[in-house]
Motif scaffolding. Structure first.
Motif, PDB file in Angstrom:
ATOM      1  N   VAL A 126      -3.881 -11.638 -11.529  1.00  0.00           N
ATOM      2  CA  VAL A 126      -3.499 -12.345 -12.895  1.00  0.00           C
ATOM      3  C   VAL A 126      -4.407 -13.504 -13.218  1.00  0.00           C
ATOM      4  O   VAL A 126      -4.836 -14.267 -12.307  1.00  0.00           O
ATOM      5  CB  VAL A 126      -1.871 -12.990 -12.493  1.00  0.00           C
ATOM      6  CG1 VAL A 126      -1.680 -13.501 -13.791  1.00  0.00           C
ATOM      7  CG2 VAL A 126      -1.139 -11.749 -12.086  1.00  0.00           C
ATOM      8  N   PHE A 127      -4.914 -13.354 -14.504  1.00  0.00           N
ATOM      9  CA  PHE A 127      -5.696 -14.383 -14.884  1.00  0.00           C
ATOM     10  C   PHE A 127      -5.379 -15.278 -15.958  1.00  0.00           C
ATOM     11  O   PHE A 127      -4.936 -14.635 -17.069  1.00  0.00           O
ATOM     12  CB  PHE A 127      -7.136 -13.815 -15.311  1.00  0.00           C
ATOM     13  CG  PHE A 127      -7.733 -13.015 -14.106  1.00  0.00           C
ATOM     14  CD1 PHE A 127      -8.317 -13.415 -13.173  1.00  0.00           C
ATOM     15  CD2 PHE A 127      -7.643 -11.657 -14.125  1.00  0.00           C
ATOM     16  CE1 PHE A 127      -9.240 -12.688 -12.109  1.00  0.00           C
ATOM     17  CE2 PHE A 127      -8.026 -10.925 -13.024  1.00  0.00           C
ATOM     18  CZ  PHE A 127      -8.778 -11.578 -12.157  1.00  0.00           C
ATOM     19  N   GLY A 128      -5.481 -16.391 -16.333  1.00  0.00           N
ATOM     20  CA  GLY A 128      -5.333 -17.491 -17.047  1.00  0.00           C
ATOM     21  C   GLY A 128      -6.266 -17.696 -18.157  1.00  0.00           C
ATOM     22  O   GLY A 128      -7.626 -17.416 -17.805  1.00  0.00           O
ATOM     23  N   ASP A 129      -6.297 -18.325 -19.070  1.00  0.00           N
ATOM     24  CA  ASP A 129      -7.330 -18.528 -20.309  1.00  0.00           C
ATOM     25  C   ASP A 129      -7.982 -19.863 -19.904  1.00  0.00           C
ATOM     26  O   ASP A 129      -8.833 -20.291 -20.345  1.00  0.00           O
ATOM     27  CB  ASP A 129      -6.811 -18.623 -21.433  1.00  0.00           C
ATOM     28  CG  ASP A 129      -6.327 -16.995 -21.972  1.00  0.00           C
ATOM     29  OD1 ASP A 129      -6.831 -16.103 -21.363  1.00  0.00           O
ATOM     30  OD2 ASP A 129      -5.342 -16.954 -22.696  1.00  0.00           O
ATOM     31  N   GLY A 130      -7.496 -20.833 -18.888  1.00  0.00           N
ATOM     32  CA  GLY A 130      -7.859 -21.970 -18.838  1.00  0.00           C
ATOM     33  C   GLY A 130      -7.361 -22.992 -19.826  1.00  0.00           C
ATOM     34  O   GLY A 130      -6.822 -22.556 -20.924  1.00  0.00           O
ATOM     35  N   ASP A 131      -7.378 -24.280 -19.332  1.00  0.00           N
ATOM     36  CA  ASP A 131      -6.715 -25.275 -20.570  1.00  0.00           C
ATOM     37  C   ASP A 131      -7.743 -25.384 -21.532  1.00  0.00           C
ATOM     38  O   ASP A 131      -7.551 -26.521 -22.418  1.00  0.00           O
ATOM     39  CB  ASP A 131      -6.083 -26.364 -19.743  1.00  0.00           C
ATOM     40  CG  ASP A 131      -7.251 -27.213 -18.975  1.00  0.00           C
ATOM     41  OD1 ASP A 131      -8.422 -26.747 -18.950  1.00  0.00           O
ATOM     42  OD2 ASP A 131      -6.834 -28.065 -18.186  1.00  0.00           O
ATOM     43  N   GLY A 132      -8.889 -25.232 -21.428  1.00  0.00           N
ATOM     44  CA  GLY A 132     -10.100 -25.669 -22.343  1.00  0.00           C
ATOM     45  C   GLY A 132     -10.584 -27.292 -21.845  1.00  0.00           C
ATOM     46  O   GLY A 132     -11.853 -27.337 -22.473  1.00  0.00           O
ATOM     47  N   TYR A 182      -3.126 -21.605 -19.318  1.00  0.00           N
ATOM     48  CA  TYR A 182      -3.023 -21.531 -17.743  1.00  0.00           C
ATOM     49  C   TYR A 182      -4.241 -21.577 -16.872  1.00  0.00           C
ATOM     50  O   TYR A 182      -5.018 -20.867 -17.073  1.00  0.00           O
ATOM     51  CB  TYR A 182      -2.224 -20.241 -17.611  1.00  0.00           C
ATOM     52  CG  TYR A 182      -1.659 -19.970 -16.015  1.00  0.00           C
ATOM     53  CD1 TYR A 182      -0.745 -20.462 -15.444  1.00  0.00           C
ATOM     54  CD2 TYR A 182      -2.453 -18.997 -15.327  1.00  0.00           C
ATOM     55  CE1 TYR A 182      -0.319 -20.684 -14.257  1.00  0.00           C
ATOM     56  CE2 TYR A 182      -1.962 -18.682 -13.685  1.00  0.00           C
ATOM     57  CZ  TYR A 182      -1.008 -19.463 -13.270  1.00  0.00           C
ATOM     58  OH  TYR A 182      -0.460 -19.453 -12.000  1.00  0.00           O
ATOM     59  N   ASP A 183      -4.278 -22.737 -16.041  1.00  0.00           N
ATOM     60  CA  ASP A 183      -5.633 -22.892 -15.448  1.00  0.00           C
ATOM     61  C   ASP A 183      -5.642 -22.316 -14.094  1.00  0.00           C
ATOM     62  O   ASP A 183      -5.729 -23.026 -13.098  1.00  0.00           O
ATOM     63  CB  ASP A 183      -6.184 -24.149 -15.567  1.00  0.00           C
ATOM     64  CG  ASP A 183      -5.241 -25.428 -15.437  1.00  0.00           C
ATOM     65  OD1 ASP A 183      -3.911 -24.792 -15.059  1.00  0.00           O
ATOM     66  OD2 ASP A 183      -5.312 -26.390 -15.533  1.00  0.00           O
ATOM     67  N   ASN A 184      -5.508 -20.911 -13.847  1.00  0.00           N
ATOM     68  CA  ASN A 184      -5.569 -20.353 -12.687  1.00  0.00           C
ATOM     69  C   ASN A 184      -5.609 -18.916 -12.681  1.00  0.00           C
ATOM     70  O   ASN A 184      -5.309 -18.312 -13.751  1.00  0.00           O
ATOM     71  CB  ASN A 184      -3.989 -20.674 -12.123  1.00  0.00           C
ATOM     72  CG  ASN A 184      -4.133 -20.569 -10.367  1.00  0.00           C
ATOM     73  OD1 ASN A 184      -4.987 -20.562  -9.964  1.00  0.00           O
ATOM     74  ND2 ASN A 184      -2.907 -20.219 -10.155  1.00  0.00           N
ATOM     75  N   ALA A 185      -5.959 -18.353 -11.485  1.00  0.00           N
ATOM     76  CA  ALA A 185      -5.898 -16.834 -11.231  1.00  0.00           C
ATOM     77  C   ALA A 185      -5.086 -16.643  -9.921  1.00  0.00           C
ATOM     78  O   ALA A 185      -5.211 -17.197  -8.939  1.00  0.00           O
ATOM     79  CB  ALA A 185      -7.290 -16.421 -11.376  1.00  0.00           C
ATOM     80  N   PHE A 186      -4.391 -15.532  -9.874  1.00  0.00           N
ATOM     81  CA  PHE A 186      -3.649 -15.429  -8.484  1.00  0.00           C
ATOM     82  C   PHE A 186      -3.389 -13.897  -8.375  1.00  0.00           C
ATOM     83  O   PHE A 186      -3.517 -12.968  -9.336  1.00  0.00           O
ATOM     84  CB  PHE A 186      -2.451 -15.993  -8.655  1.00  0.00           C
ATOM     85  CG  PHE A 186      -1.377 -15.935  -9.362  1.00  0.00           C
ATOM     86  CD1 PHE A 186      -0.381 -14.799  -9.228  1.00  0.00           C
ATOM     87  CD2 PHE A 186      -1.381 -16.449 -10.613  1.00  0.00           C
ATOM     88  CE1 PHE A 186       0.543 -14.497 -10.155  1.00  0.00           C
ATOM     89  CE2 PHE A 186      -0.216 -15.913 -11.635  1.00  0.00           C
ATOM     90  CZ  PHE A 186       0.533 -15.194 -11.332  1.00  0.00           C
ATOM     91  N   TRP A 187      -3.100 -13.513  -7.151  1.00  0.00           N
ATOM     92  CA  TRP A 187      -2.809 -12.132  -6.608  1.00  0.00           C
ATOM     93  C   TRP A 187      -1.233 -12.081  -6.398  1.00  0.00           C
ATOM     94  O   TRP A 187      -0.892 -13.010  -5.748  1.00  0.00           O
ATOM     95  CB  TRP A 187      -3.544 -11.751  -5.398  1.00  0.00           C
ATOM     96  CG  TRP A 187      -2.919 -10.424  -4.985  1.00  0.00           C
ATOM     97  CD1 TRP A 187      -2.305 -10.399  -3.670  1.00  0.00           C
ATOM     98  CD2 TRP A 187      -3.251  -8.892  -5.075  1.00  0.00           C
ATOM     99  NE1 TRP A 187      -2.018  -9.170  -3.226  1.00  0.00           N
ATOM    100  CE2 TRP A 187      -2.654  -8.291  -4.007  1.00  0.00           C
ATOM    101  CE3 TRP A 187      -4.055  -8.478  -6.140  1.00  0.00           C
ATOM    102  CZ2 TRP A 187      -2.692  -7.064  -4.076  1.00  0.00           C
ATOM    103  CZ3 TRP A 187      -4.014  -6.919  -6.237  1.00  0.00           C
ATOM    104  CH2 TRP A 187      -3.399  -6.271  -5.119  1.00  0.00           C
TER     105      TRP A 187
END
Lengths: 99, 337
Positions: free
Chosen positions: B134-140, B123-128
């Motif tokens: 909420v934080f994603g790990d990114g797609d790499g 998941y390539d995002n962070a949101f409130w």
């Protein structure tokens, strides 16, 4: 039939587009049930309408604009569940495989 | 009354204190009248900020919130890099708002700080989400994990501050201001931790989030909007740096992450003009504007610009260096005050 998924928004606001063209009988047979399973008439057609329908404050979230042939749908990411999720994930996977 | 409230001379001290208290009550009243979120009782504005109460959860690749609790306030490091970065980042953000602006957490009333890491798959995002971060790990491929950037953690928490204060609508210019508030205070969290004065700061939002494959340094540049990245796949940073290049679009809630470049640059220019530390006078002016109670939820850039000028006058006086810096900054980005 062409299927496309456009993802906008997010903290980075980078637009990503994934597309699949189902132009063989076998591909159409594979994609038709996935597309037909989605309730196209029950959701907004534009991202603007989808954003207006979101309740509460949810900054930085993604929005999806989905097209399959002549059908249109727009959903906030939190509504991309069930058959919509299958369609989005399948399109993304097939697009990334072909790319 | 504002002029009276600024009097420093001893003979005016009683009157000045009375005027300040009266203005505070007016602001509290205005806040109660305009804020769409939960209203903080007037007395809480004077409450001494308490320590943070942090809880970090692990979604384990699912999209169910909040997930499993992996580190709560006072616990030692969990050993999970993302969880520990989130814990530390929340603490830094809480400290800026408490130490510098006297704010008792996100809502001004000691709200516990909750965050979830490892949300979703790639998941390539962070949101409130209105209650927590909420934080994603990114797609790499394009993005690394989103807790890597302190300015992003500060950005998300500031969405909470905005929700509980001015409640800026998340669409068009008000939405771009909402985004800009998050970038401004996200940048200030980073600068305050590093003790960086204006001239030494990067003024980048999300530095270190892109993988090495991406041609870019960050998501946005407050100093030079439109220059953060220029990549074959992602395209070029679309942010305008003045009203001359304002982007009209229906995407991204009316370009909230795009046109935020304009107020972002106005803040940078104010800070650059004043020098020193941006969390001091510039930060105070912007914080007072956001939380003072008179900013409408549907504010345009012009309404916001006028509000910052009014806050500068209230805090530092008409014609002060700070007031001039604010006016010139908005003039440079072509927003009429």
């Amino acid at each position: 039939m062409k299927i496309s998924v456009e993802r906008t928004g997010g903290i980075a606001a980078l637009t990503r587009v994934w597309t699949v063209t189902a132009d063989t009988a076998r591909a159409r047979n594979q994609w038709q049930p996935i597309v037909e399973a989605c309730p196209w008439d029950a959701v907004p057609k534009t991202v603007r309408a989808a954003a207006a329908a979101v309740e509460g404050s949810q900054p930085d979230r993604f929005f999806y604009a989905i097209r399959a042939g002549q059908r249109r749908a727009a959903l906030p990411e939190q509504s991309v569940t069930g058959p919509w999720r299958v369609l989005v994930d399948s399109t993304r996977a097939a697009s990334e495989d072909s790319g | 009354m504002r002029r009276l409230a600024r009097q420093d001379a001893p003979e005016f001290s009683v009157a000045a204190r009375a005027a300040k208290e009266a203005l505070s009550h007016v602001r509290s009243f205005q806040s109660a009248r305009t804020a769409p979120g939960p209203v903080v009782p007037p007395g809480l504005r004077d409450v001494q900020p308490g320590p943070p109460v942090r809880s970090i959860y692990d979604a384990g690749g699912s999209e169910t919130l909040p997930g499993k609790l992996v580190r709560k306030e006072g616990d030692p490091e969990s050993g999970d890099v993302a969880a520990d970065e989130a814990y530390v980042g929340l603490g830094h953000t809480h400290r800026l708002f408490a130490d510098i602006f006297g704010r008792n957490s996100i809502d001004g009333a000691g709200l516990p700080l909750d965050a979830t890491v490892h949300f979703g798959k790639l998941y390539d995002n962070a949101f409130w989400d209105g209650r927590q971060m909420v934080f994603g790990d990114g797609d790499g491929q394009v993005f690394e994990r989103f807790t890597r950037s302190l300015s992003v953690i500060g950005h998300e928490l500031t969405h909470g501050v905005t929700q509980f204060s001015a409640g800026l609508a998340y669409r068009n210019q008000a939405g771009a201001l909402n985004e800009s508030m998050s970038d401004v205070f996200g940048a200030l969290v980073e600068q305050y931790v590093k003790k960086q004065p204006v001239s030494k700061a990067s003024w980048l939002i999300g530095e270190g989030l892109f993988t090495p494959q991406v041609q870019g340094s960050a998501l946005r540049s407050m100093k030079a909007p439109g220059t953060a990245y220029d990549d074959d796949v992602l395209g070029k940073d679309p942010q305008p740096d003045s009203m001359d290049s304002y982007v009209r679009t229906s995407a991204d809630n009316g370009g909230v992450h795009i046109n935020s470049g304009i107020p972002n640059r106005a803040f940078y220019l104010t800070a650059e003009s004043l020098g020193g530390n941006a969390w001091e006078a510039p930060g105070r002016i912007w914080y007072e504007t956001l939380t003072g109670g008179s900013l409408p939820a549907t504010a345009t850039f012009r309404v916001f610009a006028r509000a910052t000028a009014a806050a500068a006058v209230e805090l530092f006086g008409s014609g002060s260096t700070e007031h001039d810096a604010v006016r010139k900054a908005w003039e440079t980005v072509k927003v009429k005050v």
